[in-house]
Design a protein around this motif. Structure first.
Motif, mmCIF file in Angstrom:
data_model
loop_
_atom_site.group_PDB
_atom_site.id
_atom_site.type_symbol
_atom_site.label_atom_id
_atom_site.label_comp_id
_atom_site.label_asym_id
_atom_site.label_seq_id
_atom_site.Cartn_x
_atom_site.Cartn_y
_atom_site.Cartn_z
ATOM 1 N N ILE A 6 -60.476 26.101 -29.646
ATOM 2 C CA ILE A 6 -59.951 25.409 -28.536
ATOM 3 C C ILE A 6 -60.553 24.070 -28.539
ATOM 4 N N GLY A 7 -59.814 23.186 -28.654
ATOM 5 C CA GLY A 7 -60.275 21.902 -28.666
ATOM 6 C C GLY A 7 -61.292 21.623 -29.591
ATOM 7 N N LEU A 8 -61.412 22.072 -30.559
ATOM 8 C CA LEU A 8 -62.526 21.840 -31.376
ATOM 9 C C LEU A 8 -62.741 20.436 -31.419
ATOM 10 N N LEU A 9 -62.478 20.355 -31.183
ATOM 11 C CA LEU A 9 -62.399 19.335 -30.804
ATOM 12 C C LEU A 9 -62.883 18.245 -30.591
ATOM 13 N N LEU A 10 -63.542 18.058 -30.481
ATOM 14 C CA LEU A 10 -64.133 16.980 -30.155
ATOM 15 C C LEU A 10 -63.297 15.887 -30.047
ATOM 16 N N GLY A 11 -62.649 15.955 -29.012
ATOM 17 C CA GLY A 11 -62.216 14.709 -28.638
ATOM 18 C C GLY A 11 -63.445 14.058 -28.731
ATOM 19 N N ALA A 12 -64.261 14.719 -29.003
ATOM 20 C CA ALA A 12 -65.547 14.328 -29.100
ATOM 21 C C ALA A 12 -65.746 13.478 -30.155
ATOM 22 N N LEU A 13 -65.448 13.721 -30.929
ATOM 23 C CA LEU A 13 -65.700 12.945 -31.977
ATOM 24 C C LEU A 13 -65.220 11.663 -31.652
ATOM 25 N N GLY A 14 -65.001 11.437 -30.462
ATOM 26 C CA GLY A 14 -64.490 10.190 -30.099
ATOM 27 C C GLY A 14 -65.515 9.155 -30.030
ATOM 28 N N GLN A 15 -66.617 9.340 -30.599
ATOM 29 C CA GLN A 15 -67.635 8.316 -30.503
ATOM 30 C C GLN A 15 -67.158 7.054 -31.217
ATOM 31 N N ASN A 16 -67.726 5.938 -30.790
ATOM 32 C CA ASN A 16 -67.323 4.670 -31.396
ATOM 33 C C ASN A 16 -67.673 4.647 -32.876
ATOM 34 N N VAL A 17 -66.869 3.979 -33.638
ATOM 35 C CA VAL A 17 -67.091 3.918 -35.076
ATOM 36 C C VAL A 17 -67.329 2.469 -35.501
ATOM 37 N N TRP A 18 -68.137 1.778 -34.724
ATOM 38 C CA TRP A 18 -68.352 0.357 -34.954
ATOM 39 C C TRP A 18 -68.974 0.061 -36.302
ATOM 40 N N SER A 116 -71.372 14.674 -34.472
ATOM 41 C CA SER A 116 -70.201 15.476 -34.128
ATOM 42 C C SER A 116 -69.914 16.596 -35.122
ATOM 43 N N ALA A 117 -70.351 16.440 -36.372
ATOM 44 C CA ALA A 117 -70.130 17.524 -37.334
ATOM 45 C C ALA A 117 -70.881 18.782 -36.906
ATOM 46 N N TYR A 118 -72.096 18.605 -36.361
ATOM 47 C CA TYR A 118 -72.848 19.750 -35.866
ATOM 48 C C TYR A 118 -72.055 20.477 -34.779
ATOM 49 N N THR A 119 -71.539 19.684 -33.824
ATOM 50 C CA THR A 119 -70.822 20.271 -32.691
ATOM 51 C C THR A 119 -69.569 20.995 -33.136
ATOM 52 N N SER A 120 -68.793 20.355 -33.990
ATOM 53 C CA SER A 120 -67.531 20.935 -34.425
ATOM 54 C C SER A 120 -67.743 22.190 -35.266
ATOM 55 N N LEU A 121 -68.729 22.151 -36.141
ATOM 56 C CA LEU A 121 -69.007 23.326 -36.968
ATOM 57 C C LEU A 121 -69.532 24.480 -36.106
ATOM 58 N N ALA A 122 -70.356 24.153 -35.116
ATOM 59 C CA ALA A 122 -70.844 25.182 -34.205
ATOM 60 C C ALA A 122 -69.695 25.852 -33.470
ATOM 61 N N ALA A 123 -68.713 25.062 -33.046
ATOM 62 C CA ALA A 123 -67.564 25.628 -32.342
ATOM 63 C C ALA A 123 -66.812 26.610 -33.234
ATOM 64 N N LEU A 124 -66.722 26.298 -34.505
ATOM 65 C CA LEU A 124 -66.084 27.231 -35.434
ATOM 66 C C LEU A 124 -66.872 28.532 -35.534
ATOM 67 N N TYR A 125 -68.173 28.422 -35.702
ATOM 68 C CA TYR A 125 -68.997 29.627 -35.808
ATOM 69 C C TYR A 125 -68.904 30.483 -34.547
ATOM 70 N N GLY A 136 -67.767 33.960 -38.509
ATOM 71 C CA GLY A 136 -68.366 33.734 -37.202
ATOM 72 C C GLY A 136 -69.805 34.201 -37.115
ATOM 73 N N ASP A 137 -70.633 33.423 -36.392
ATOM 74 C CA ASP A 137 -72.061 33.728 -36.323
ATOM 75 C C ASP A 137 -72.636 32.997 -35.106
ATOM 76 N N ALA A 138 -72.913 33.727 -34.025
ATOM 77 C CA ALA A 138 -73.393 33.104 -32.795
ATOM 78 C C ALA A 138 -74.759 32.453 -32.980
ATOM 79 N N GLU A 139 -75.618 33.049 -33.790
ATOM 80 C CA GLU A 139 -76.946 32.464 -34.004
ATOM 81 C C GLU A 139 -76.837 31.133 -34.737
ATOM 82 N N LYS A 140 -75.980 31.088 -35.736
ATOM 83 C CA LYS A 140 -75.772 29.837 -36.459
ATOM 84 C C LYS A 140 -75.171 28.785 -35.537
#
Length: 214
Positions: A6-18, A116-125, A136-140
């Motif tokens: 769900i939303g893996l989203l990261l709209g998050a990943l919306g951080q600036n890419v300056w 954001s890669a940490y967040t998105s990968l965590a959402a997958l796990y 899937g792995d809740a501890e990971k």
């Protein structure tokens, strides 16, 4: 599998890419904005086809700019969102592909887009079924989310997915604190659609959390 990411989203990943070259920044911003439109404005039945088109665009970006962690992050996000929209057996193969893209991004630059890669990968796990069906792995997931929060302790996405993880682990008081903090996150310029959609998700999850606490 419908809610796989769900939303893996990261709209998050919306951080600036300056830090990117202007052409790369423009291209990445376009993918980010289109993702938010599909995730939050396109009717549910039309999202799979829309994400498929966006996945092709993101894939072309990674092929042409293979050294950019930001491109790999968004390939992972778009592909995982496509999996969630599609559902069924095909979703798991897409989730595995997204995992590979995000791991590639972390190998290149784990700090990219404020972790954001940490967040998105965590959402997958957290969302993919565990062994023997999936990875899937809740501890990971928890390990990755803690790393994400070290990089971006006040981000709306890192806090939302941390709160969601805590809810899944029945740590309702901690979940409420994280989600309330997420709602106080500063708005991200150019990410208005993503921010608005994420806030609605946070508010909906808070309703469920509060029911558990009452």
């Amino acid at each position: 599998m419908k809610k796989l990411i769900i939303g893996l989203l990261l709209g998050a990943l919306g951080q600036n890419v300056w830090a990117l070259e202007p052409g790369d920044q423009q291209r990445l911003n376009g993918i980010q904005q289109r993702w938010a439109q599909i995730q939050y404005e396109v009717p549910e039945g039309q999202r799979s086809a829309a994400f498929e088109q966006l996945a092709s665009q993101a894939s072309a970006f990674t092929r042409e700019r293979q050294s950019l962690a930001e491109a790999w992050i968004w390939s992972g996000i778009v592909t995982s969102s496509w999996a969630g929209a599609q559902g069924g057996l095909g979703a798991l193969s897409k989730a595995k592909a997204a995992k590979g893209y995000l791991e590639k991004a972390m190998a290149l630059d784990p700090q990219a887009l404020q972790g954001s890669a940490y967040t998105s990968l965590a959402a997958l796990y957290d969302r993919v079924p565990g062994w023997p069906i999936g990875f899937g792995d809740a501890e990971k997931a928890e390990q990755l989310l803690k790393q994400a929060l070290q990089v971006n302790p006040n981000g709306i996405d890192s806090l939302y997915f941390w709160g969601d993880h805590l809810y899944r682990q029945k740590r309702y008081g901690e979940a409420r604190d994280a989600l309330q903090k997420a709602l106080r996150s500063a708005p991200r310029p150019g990410r208005e659609t993503a921010d608005a959609g994420r806030r609605k998700e946070i508010e909906a999850l808070l309703v469920d959390v509060n029911k558990k606490l009452n």
